[in-house]
Scaffold this motif. Structure first.
Motif, short mmCIF file in Angstrom:
data_model
loop_
_atom_site.label_atom_id
_atom_site.label_comp_id
_atom_site.label_asym_id
_atom_site.label_seq_id
_atom_site.Cartn_x
_atom_site.Cartn_y
_atom_site.Cartn_z
N ALA A 191 -13.47 10.62 -71.86
CA ALA A 191 -12.98 9.96 -73.30
C ALA A 191 -12.31 8.52 -72.50
O ALA A 191 -12.82 7.43 -72.64
N SER B 187 -13.37 3.50 -72.23
CA SER B 187 -12.72 1.81 -72.15
C SER B 187 -12.54 0.87 -71.18
O SER B 187 -13.48 -0.33 -71.81
N TRP C 232 -12.50 4.96 -77.24
CA TRP C 232 -12.21 6.36 -76.98
C TRP C 232 -10.90 7.11 -76.76
O TRP C 232 -11.26 9.25 -76.48
#
Length: 145
Positions: free
Chosen positions: A75, A79, A100
């Motif tokens: 995650a 970005s 994120w």
């Protein structure tokens, strides 16, 4: 290095689904890279040493925790890798902004929660800080005399 927990054929799609991304945005090779999947599984194996003996719901909780843990590791890097908007002659669109880092933290918290549901886990591998509570004292009375 073969997977130890994520052994189904669908884990790539499940991880992408948790992140809300497509295969073009996060390819299988990115998920399986040595710095992501093996590390996430190794962390879980350290937390749940009897992982290979789990059956039933406990096995399902471990699998779910592994999906969340891998997604949590991926995650924060999304970005910088995902385009937020795209323009063409005929159309343009902007994706919803995602935090994120916060999503990664939420996914890791979900993985920890699933590990805590495993019946053989005593502490979930996590140690809580010790708290001490002090009762009322008579110091205030001494100063008021």
């Amino acid at each position: 290095m073969p997977n130890k927990i994520l052994t189904t054929d669908t884990y790539h799609e499940e991880i992408r689904s948790r992140l809300g991304v497509s295969e073009g945005e996060v390819p299988d090779t990115q998920i399986d890279s040595f710095s992501v999947l093996p590390i996430a599984e190794a962390r879980l194996i350290r937390t749940v040493p009897n992982y290979a003996e789990l059956i039933g719901d406990d096995q399902i909780y471990l699998y779910g925790a592994a999906i969340c843990a891998v997604a949590a590791m991926l995650a924060p890097s999304l970005s910088g890798r995902l385009k937020q908007s795209m323009k063409d002659f005929d159309f343009s669109y902007t994706k919803q902004t995602v935090d994120w880092a916060a999503m990664g933290a939420a996914l890791q918290a979900e993985a920890d929660g699933l590990i805590g549901l495993i019946s053989t886990q005593t502490s979930g591998g996590l140690t809580a800080p010790t708290m001490h509570i002090a009762g009322p004292t008579r110091a205030k009375e001494r100063w008021q005399r």
